[in-house]
Design a protein around this motif. Sequence first.
Motif, mmCIF file in Angstrom:
data_model
loop_
_atom_site.group_PDB
_atom_site.id
_atom_site.type_symbol
_atom_site.label_atom_id
_atom_site.label_comp_id
_atom_site.label_asym_id
_atom_site.label_seq_id
_atom_site.Cartn_x
_atom_site.Cartn_y
_atom_site.Cartn_z
ATOM 1 N N THR A 56 0.841 -1.213 0.000
ATOM 2 C CA THR A 56 0.000 0.000 0.000
ATOM 3 C C THR A 56 0.871 1.256 0.000
ATOM 4 O O THR A 56 0.638 2.216 0.746
ATOM 5 N N ASP A 57 1.922 1.242 -0.821
ATOM 6 C CA ASP A 57 2.824 2.387 -0.976
ATOM 7 C C ASP A 57 2.299 3.245 -2.132
ATOM 8 O O ASP A 57 2.593 3.003 -3.299
ATOM 9 N N HIS A 58 1.486 4.268 -1.786
ATOM 10 C CA HIS A 58 0.789 5.048 -2.811
ATOM 11 C C HIS A 58 1.745 5.773 -3.758
ATOM 12 O O HIS A 58 1.467 5.889 -4.950
ATOM 13 N N LEU A 59 2.855 6.267 -3.215
ATOM 14 C CA LEU A 59 3.819 6.980 -4.062
ATOM 15 C C LEU A 59 4.399 6.050 -5.129
ATOM 16 O O LEU A 59 4.445 6.388 -6.317
ATOM 17 N N GLN A 60 4.820 4.838 -4.704
ATOM 18 C CA GLN A 60 5.412 3.902 -5.661
ATOM 19 C C GLN A 60 4.365 3.306 -6.603
ATOM 20 O O GLN A 60 4.674 2.957 -7.746
ATOM 21 N N ILE A 61 3.114 3.207 -6.153
ATOM 22 C CA ILE A 61 2.039 2.766 -7.054
ATOM 23 C C ILE A 61 1.894 3.754 -8.202
ATOM 24 O O ILE A 61 1.843 3.386 -9.377
ATOM 25 N N ALA A 62 1.842 5.055 -7.853
ATOM 26 C CA ALA A 62 1.715 6.092 -8.886
ATOM 27 C C ALA A 62 2.933 6.103 -9.805
ATOM 28 O O ALA A 62 2.805 6.242 -11.032
ATOM 29 N N LYS A 63 4.136 5.925 -9.211
ATOM 30 C CA LYS A 63 5.358 5.943 -10.021
ATOM 31 C C LYS A 63 5.387 4.762 -10.992
ATOM 32 O O LYS A 63 5.730 4.914 -12.167
ATOM 33 N N SER A 64 5.004 3.570 -10.518
ATOM 34 C CA SER A 64 4.992 2.381 -11.382
ATOM 35 C C SER A 64 3.986 2.541 -12.510
ATOM 36 O O SER A 64 4.267 2.203 -13.674
ATOM 37 N N LYS A 65 2.796 3.084 -12.215
ATOM 38 C CA LYS A 65 1.774 3.268 -13.254
ATOM 39 C C LYS A 65 2.229 4.271 -14.301
ATOM 40 O O LYS A 65 2.037 4.071 -15.502
ATOM 41 N N ASN A 66 2.857 5.371 -13.859
ATOM 42 C CA ASN A 66 3.318 6.371 -14.826
ATOM 43 C C ASN A 66 4.438 5.813 -15.700
ATOM 44 O O ASN A 66 4.480 6.055 -16.912
ATOM 45 N N ASN A 67 5.371 5.053 -15.087
ATOM 46 C CA ASN A 67 6.447 4.432 -15.875
ATOM 47 C C ASN A 67 5.885 3.435 -16.891
ATOM 48 O O ASN A 67 6.352 3.367 -18.031
ATOM 49 N N LEU A 68 4.875 2.662 -16.478
ATOM 50 C CA LEU A 68 4.215 1.762 -17.434
ATOM 51 C C LEU A 68 3.580 2.567 -18.561
ATOM 52 O O LEU A 68 3.645 2.178 -19.740
ATOM 53 N N GLY A 69 2.969 3.705 -18.223
ATOM 54 C CA GLY A 69 2.373 4.563 -19.247
ATOM 55 C C GLY A 69 3.398 5.063 -20.243
ATOM 56 O O GLY A 69 3.135 5.147 -21.441
ATOM 57 N N ILE A 70 4.613 5.400 -19.760
ATOM 58 C CA ILE A 70 5.676 5.885 -20.648
ATOM 59 C C ILE A 70 6.101 4.783 -21.610
ATOM 60 O O ILE A 70 6.270 5.007 -22.813
ATOM 61 N N VAL A 71 6.278 3.553 -21.095
ATOM 62 C CA VAL A 71 6.717 2.447 -21.962
ATOM 63 C C VAL A 71 5.632 2.109 -22.983
ATOM 64 O O VAL A 71 5.922 1.919 -24.172
ATOM 65 N N TYR A 72 4.359 2.016 -22.545
ATOM 66 C CA TYR A 72 3.282 1.733 -23.495
ATOM 67 C C TYR A 72 3.154 2.839 -24.540
ATOM 68 O O TYR A 72 2.830 2.574 -25.697
ATOM 69 N N ASN A 90 -2.907 10.844 -9.271
ATOM 70 C CA ASN A 90 -3.415 10.771 -7.901
ATOM 71 C C ASN A 90 -2.240 10.600 -6.920
ATOM 72 O O ASN A 90 -2.071 9.562 -6.279
ATOM 73 N N THR A 91 -1.406 11.637 -6.834
ATOM 74 C CA THR A 91 -0.234 11.603 -5.957
ATOM 75 C C THR A 91 0.035 13.008 -5.444
ATOM 76 O O THR A 91 -0.324 14.009 -6.081
ATOM 77 N N ASN A 92 0.698 13.098 -4.281
ATOM 78 C CA ASN A 92 1.084 14.396 -3.727
ATOM 79 C C ASN A 92 2.487 14.807 -4.168
ATOM 80 O O ASN A 92 2.929 15.910 -3.851
ATOM 81 N N ASP A 93 3.199 13.925 -4.856
ATOM 82 C CA ASP A 93 4.542 14.220 -5.340
ATOM 83 C C ASP A 93 4.431 15.079 -6.612
ATOM 84 O O ASP A 93 4.035 14.599 -7.669
ATOM 85 N N SER A 94 4.796 16.364 -6.515
ATOM 86 C CA SER A 94 4.596 17.285 -7.637
ATOM 87 C C SER A 94 5.452 16.913 -8.845
ATOM 88 O O SER A 94 5.016 17.065 -9.993
ATOM 89 N N VAL A 95 6.674 16.411 -8.621
ATOM 90 C CA VAL A 95 7.553 16.052 -9.747
ATOM 91 C C VAL A 95 6.986 14.858 -10.502
ATOM 92 O O VAL A 95 6.983 14.827 -11.736
ATOM 93 N N LEU A 96 6.485 13.863 -9.757
ATOM 94 C CA LEU A 96 5.866 12.707 -10.404
ATOM 95 C C LEU A 96 4.610 13.139 -11.157
ATOM 96 O O LEU A 96 4.341 12.677 -12.272
ATOM 97 N N LYS A 97 3.856 14.058 -10.572
ATOM 98 C CA LYS A 97 2.648 14.562 -11.239
ATOM 99 C C LYS A 97 3.031 15.275 -12.542
ATOM 100 O O LYS A 97 2.348 15.134 -13.562
ATOM 101 N N ALA A 98 4.126 16.038 -12.519
ATOM 102 C CA ALA A 98 4.588 16.726 -13.730
ATOM 103 C C ALA A 98 4.969 15.729 -14.818
ATOM 104 O O ALA A 98 4.672 15.926 -16.004
ATOM 105 N N SER A 99 5.628 14.628 -14.424
ATOM 106 C CA SER A 99 5.984 13.593 -15.391
ATOM 107 C C SER A 99 4.742 12.973 -16.018
ATOM 108 O O SER A 99 4.704 12.702 -17.228
#
Length: 634
Positions: A56-72, A90-99
């Motif tokens: 239940t690591d929300h930050l890493q869930i969002a990061k993994s989904k975005n990275n999958l989105g980049i590869v697809y 759906n994350t509070n990390d602004s840099v990840l949100k920007a990506s």
Amino acid sequence: MKYIFFVLLVVSTHSFLNAQQSSVKLNDSAMSFYKNDPQRALLVLEEALQISEEKTDHLQIAKSKNNLGIVYRDLGDFEKALHLSTQALNTNDSVLKASAYNNIGVVNRNLANYDEALINYLKALDIYQAKQMKSEIATTYNSIGLVYSYNDINNKAIEYHLKAKEIFESIENKKGISEVYNNIAIIYANDGELEKALDYFKYSLEIEQALNDKKGIAESVNNVGAVYYYLSEIDSALVYFRKSLAIEKSIGDMAGISASYNNMANVLIEAGRLNGTKTYIDSAMYFAQNSKIAVDIESALHNYSQYYEAKNETKTALSYFKELVVFRDSLFSLKTNEKIAELEIEYQTEKKEKEILSQRADIAEQELELNGKNTQLLGLGVLAIILGLLGYLFYSQQRLKNRQLQKENELKDALIKIETQNRLQEQRLRISRDLHDNIGAQLTFIISSLDNLKYGFQLPEKLSNKLKSISEFTSTTIYELRDTIWAMNKNAISLEDLQSRISNFIDKADLASNNVQFDYHTNTSDIENFKLSSVQGMNVYRIIQEAINNALKYASATKITVDFNYSKNQLTVKVIDDGQGFDLEDVQFGNGINNMKKRAHEIIGEIVIVSNVKHGTSIQLQIQDLKENTSNDV
């Protein structure tokens, strides 16, 4: 020649990585090699996502989904990429949100949704500038330049590319420099400066080869081939296109594969070498449709038309040309450039106003601090007490000014939003009037003319039937046009209004189908204050319309039931028939069902299809979290 397109640069996991590695390491490892081995990267990222969800690591869930989105995205699966990166927001990390914003922008750019692409790029740019992330700022400038380049606004495109180039050179980012030169070369090529474009493409290729970036190499090789094509060096062009195709196949990039097949087909048609050319076009269309790449679908349709024209099969050539025209019309709006320019102006104006207000607040705070220090230096005895009181009063005054400045800022934001909504409503009303007054009148004139032909002349039966079919199709088009105008004229559609519209459609279907019994069930309690946006309402209506039409056309049904239910902020619609049904595992869905799924996706809804042979079909649409008094059609 204009349909040769340049390409823009942008085993179990346990056998590769130790099972005890964290999700962070898995993500970083996958993104380090995804360019050269995307399929392996997908496996590693899926494992990272599974670990994150278990913890239940929300930050890493969002990061993994975005990275999958980049590869697809790089593999050309834009629908899946868009879905994953949207979830990553759906994350509070602004840099990840920007990506995630940046990846959504790239996907929309590839799907020819240029206004959406620019909106997301500007959101990413705001975050990167606040964080002073030079490499990311430069990359976003480069991406914004591509949007302008696609819309032939070359002066703005070059302005943003040169901004990116300056930053990349300052931080010695070779990959970024390669992408900038590649994109500037495309502009030179489109302006006819082919020799200059070829030099820039070859320089970009040298950098990609030094970096051993397979995707970058494939794209640069393709671009060099395109220039040779425009220079009429056909054999050289084919050599480079085949090299590009081989690399794209090795990394499984559907977008690159489709572009390479299209380019080879176009070159062969221009050279009059038609033998085997259709196979290339078929392959291009297959990969383009699977990845929903708008420019490659358009290019393939054009190649089909040119191919059959070259073979003197004019009827087939004309058919593909008509399909091409319809496809283009569905993609491109005459207002696209105006929208992009308007968004840019709104963004820059709003940004400057906020910066001015922020500077005023900073100056006020600095003045306050300076006066406080002076008060401390002069503060002795009673005089110190008096000066302290004066300082406190001054401090309170400055705080009041700051609050006023903040409220002014909020008020301006609200006014900007209201003005934008008013402009959108005015545009919608103007477009609906044009549709009704121009296209509606023209379609009515066509029906009248066809009727005059049937009754005014002695026509052969075959021709008379054909005219009747055209008249009926035109009448259907008028009804659908009226439905569209009905939705466009509303900021919001009440559930009661939608129920009434559905009821009218069912009544018409009942009259036209003598052997089919219709049952329509609704609940109308507690829905007065709940409304759908015009986009939501129109899509729900079209899904129900398509489901009923499918049951009438293909199911041989004797009874069709429509259930319309609203409860606890959830809208549920079911269309059930007792027809012949079909096997979900064997049947290949046509445009009708695919369109229903796409419409449901657009309104964040869920559609479930259940069917069994000889036991009928059930189609259920659900929309969650409807809000009270929804009025914005955004």
